[in-house]
Motif scaffolding. Sequence first.
Motif, PDB file in Angstrom:
ATOM      1  N   GLN A  45       0.818  -1.203   0.000  1.00 52.50           N
ATOM      2  CA  GLN A  45       0.000   0.000   0.000  1.00 52.50           C
ATOM      3  C   GLN A  45       0.860   1.265   0.000  1.00 52.50           C
ATOM      4  O   GLN A  45       0.440   2.316  -0.476  1.00 52.50           O
ATOM      5  CB  GLN A  45      -0.930  -0.003   1.207  1.00 52.50           C
ATOM      6  N   ILE A  46       2.057   1.201   0.579  1.00 54.81           N
ATOM      7  CA  ILE A  46       2.927   2.387   0.588  1.00 54.81           C
ATOM      8  C   ILE A  46       4.247   2.107  -0.128  1.00 54.81           C
ATOM      9  O   ILE A  46       5.188   2.868  -0.015  1.00 54.81           O
ATOM     10  CB  ILE A  46       3.212   2.866   2.022  1.00 54.81           C
ATOM     11  N   LEU A  47       4.297   0.985  -0.895  1.00 55.56           N
ATOM     12  CA  LEU A  47       5.540   0.629  -1.566  1.00 55.56           C
ATOM     13  C   LEU A  47       5.962   1.696  -2.560  1.00 55.56           C
ATOM     14  O   LEU A  47       7.146   2.008  -2.692  1.00 55.56           O
ATOM     15  CB  LEU A  47       5.393  -0.723  -2.271  1.00 55.56           C
ATOM     16  N   SER A  48       4.977   2.275  -3.256  1.00 60.10           N
ATOM     17  CA  SER A  48       5.329   3.309  -4.227  1.00 60.10           C
ATOM     18  C   SER A  48       5.950   4.511  -3.530  1.00 60.10           C
ATOM     19  O   SER A  48       6.879   5.129  -4.060  1.00 60.10           O
ATOM     20  CB  SER A  48       4.088   3.739  -5.012  1.00 60.10           C
ATOM     21  N   ASP A  49       5.452   4.850  -2.322  1.00 60.98           N
ATOM     22  CA  ASP A  49       6.061   5.949  -1.565  1.00 60.98           C
ATOM     23  C   ASP A  49       7.497   5.598  -1.188  1.00 60.98           C
ATOM     24  O   ASP A  49       8.392   6.448  -1.267  1.00 60.98           O
ATOM     25  CB  ASP A  49       5.257   6.227  -0.292  1.00 60.98           C
ATOM     26  N   PHE A  50       7.711   4.352  -0.754  1.00 60.21           N
ATOM     27  CA  PHE A  50       9.048   3.928  -0.345  1.00 60.21           C
ATOM     28  C   PHE A  50      10.013   3.971  -1.524  1.00 60.21           C
ATOM     29  O   PHE A  50      11.123   4.518  -1.417  1.00 60.21           O
ATOM     30  CB  PHE A  50       8.984   2.519   0.243  1.00 60.21           C
ATOM     31  N   PRO A 579      11.088  12.115   1.074  1.00 56.75           N
ATOM     32  CA  PRO A 579      12.244  11.941   0.179  1.00 56.75           C
ATOM     33  C   PRO A 579      13.529  11.598   0.929  1.00 56.75           C
ATOM     34  O   PRO A 579      14.417  10.943   0.381  1.00 56.75           O
ATOM     35  CB  PRO A 579      12.356  13.305  -0.521  1.00 56.75           C
ATOM     36  N   GLU A 580      13.633  12.032   2.195  1.00 56.44           N
ATOM     37  CA  GLU A 580      14.825  11.733   2.998  1.00 56.44           C
ATOM     38  C   GLU A 580      14.810  10.317   3.554  1.00 56.44           C
ATOM     39  O   GLU A 580      15.790   9.882   4.168  1.00 56.44           O
ATOM     40  CB  GLU A 580      14.945  12.722   4.154  1.00 56.44           C
ATOM     41  N   GLY A 581      13.701   9.597   3.387  1.00 56.38           N
ATOM     42  CA  GLY A 581      13.634   8.209   3.842  1.00 56.38           C
ATOM     43  C   GLY A 581      12.996   8.024   5.197  1.00 56.38           C
ATOM     44  O   GLY A 581      13.108   6.944   5.793  1.00 56.38           O
ATOM     45  N   LEU A 582      12.311   9.046   5.728  1.00 56.77           N
ATOM     46  CA  LEU A 582      11.658   8.938   7.030  1.00 56.77           C
ATOM     47  C   LEU A 582      10.201   8.538   6.857  1.00 56.77           C
ATOM     48  O   LEU A 582       9.508   9.040   5.965  1.00 56.77           O
ATOM     49  CB  LEU A 582      11.736  10.271   7.775  1.00 56.77           C
ATOM     50  N   ALA A 583       9.730   7.658   7.725  1.00 59.26           N
ATOM     51  CA  ALA A 583       8.306   7.329   7.769  1.00 59.26           C
ATOM     52  C   ALA A 583       7.599   8.405   8.582  1.00 59.26           C
ATOM     53  O   ALA A 583       8.025   8.749   9.682  1.00 59.26           O
ATOM     54  CB  ALA A 583       8.095   5.961   8.406  1.00 59.26           C
TER      55      ALA A 583
END
Length: 675
Positions: A45-50, A579-583
Amino acid sequence: MRKTQLRKVGAINLFFSLTILVLFSIRQVLVASDLALKETELAGQILSDFLGSVGAVTDLSLFLVALLFLHLILAAAAAFVSGFFLVLTRVGAWTASSLGFLLVLLLVLVWDAILYPNSLAGFMANTPFATPQIAVGLSFLVILLMALGFALSVRQAPLLCSVPGIVLAGALWLLIPGQERVLPEAERSHPNVVIIGIDALRPDHLGARYEGFSLTPNIDGFVSDSVNYSNAFTPVARTYSAWFALLSGRYPTSTGVRFNLQQFNDAQLADTDLQARLKDQGYHTVYAMDERRFNNIDERYGFDSVVGPKIGAADFLLFHAAEIPSIAFVANTDLGKKLFPFIYMNRGVHSTYMPEVFTQNLLDEVAQHRDKPLFLATHLTLPHWPYLYRDLTPDARIPYDPEQPQHYLYQLMLQEVDDQFQDLMDGLERIGVLDNALVFVVSDHGEGFMLEDDALEAGLESITFPTSGHGHGTNVLSEEQFNVVMAVQDRRDGYRAHSDDSLVSLLDIAPTVLKWLDEDADISTYSGSPLAAVVECEGCESASEIFIESSVATNAMYQSQLDAMQVMAEGIGFYTVTPEGLAITRPEFGELLRSKQRAVVSDDFIVAHFPGLTEGFLVVERGKGTWWPSSQYGGDKPSEAATLIRRLCSFYSDDQGFDQQGLCKPFDSEIAVNE
């Protein structure tokens, strides 16, 4: 000829090392296939965001590079052991390589079995090999054979062996525990300030809960020598929001920090935040936490240094990787610290977490800066769900209820964090931090298990409503979720120990610290008040009520048995990756604000507003454990209840999404509750 054979040995051992990596990775997926598939489905569900986050992809890529590098080191170690057999015997390259690699692999698996018996990496835990004597003896044997193999091989092929030999020597050095530091003299002109948070610690689980023993004897000892506030609350029962409220001394409605993992922005901070005020006074400020997935506090928040695992969305994906034997083997070493920063001293990676490693890193950081007064804020998360640990063992003294397995595990974790607490206190005492300190021990929130003893009784037989829930921050009527531990020792003037049942909150800590340090300190901007038992403050009054709010409360948190996958399924859509990799919580959280429960707590009542509930407010008489809808209130203090409703409506009147049903309107005209 020997040089060719040595090259072949190196290639074979590299093949073995990479093959074993693939096999153990497949094994891990197969053993936990149901969980892995469900998590993969949810993560989709959030893979595209990752994948769209440069930071997250970079973190994942660096992990894969580090893993390959680790297996190159493993291959080099096995190759030098194999070189011993190759040079001094007549066996061929395949036989020598097999013997060398099996010895190194056995060494890794034996140590994993001893250190991490509850993990997939520790699958040899119940075998005759898993003894300290065998592990130590095998270690000496492998190191000896590596050294001899290197000495013999480097004579045959110096260029071929020198580089891997140097890399291997460096890796072995990083596997050796660090040495004690030479400590500078402690700065004593200013008192230190120490706040130790313990996650999910319920006040009613301290003391002699069971006949003949306590779950937390060390914490009990601290509390008994403290001013212990038995009627303390958190304004929001989630770690990040609770700590932000504690440090700022302001309600979440004031700071804007309403949820875990809310995206950082400078507007959330103020120069009145405790860490900022103390830094201005020359303090070295440290924040330390051993689980960072739901708490992004770091140096951006004004701390000089932060101790803990690396923060990032990759943490959610990589904690399973710690059960790969090679990673587990180095997880708590300096080599693991450099290669796998998301796993090192990470309580979220419960299969390999060692509390003593986190504690030592914290003490090392504190010890480096003893030339300045210290402000230390640290949080220990062993009691946090999922209540698992690398060598957790049952305790027959704790009653086991098959209907409440999570509560049993929680109590086991309280025993573990009690030991960690004492180790930390002993260490701080040893390096002189506590000599003249103000020390708080608090919990960020309690924990709900829907226990029979926690249930509220309806004032009318004809009414039903979910008045409790699992976890924390899920139900504002659940006092066990919002009631917190709050004990303080003034080690500068003696402990002055006693119990205080005044209504207080985590918001009171910041103004208390500032008034303790300087009686003329300006605390006018704080929502909290100085604790009267700790400091004298002319004109300061304790709050007569405390406002609390829920976090995200999903349907899964109200079921009789907690389903972790259902919780994830219902909550994962609230988060994204920067973009910095933070959830982080998705910035557009207006819907989440509208779903918040809000309440006000007084000595006698909890009065709550639930979104979607059209019948009115809910009123709980705390002393009796009885609740009513406000329109049907049957207690003997209707005027007080009505006053609290008006206070609740006034406090949250400008809060987005509050009271969409217009329940507050009748109370504008001084209409009391069911009078």
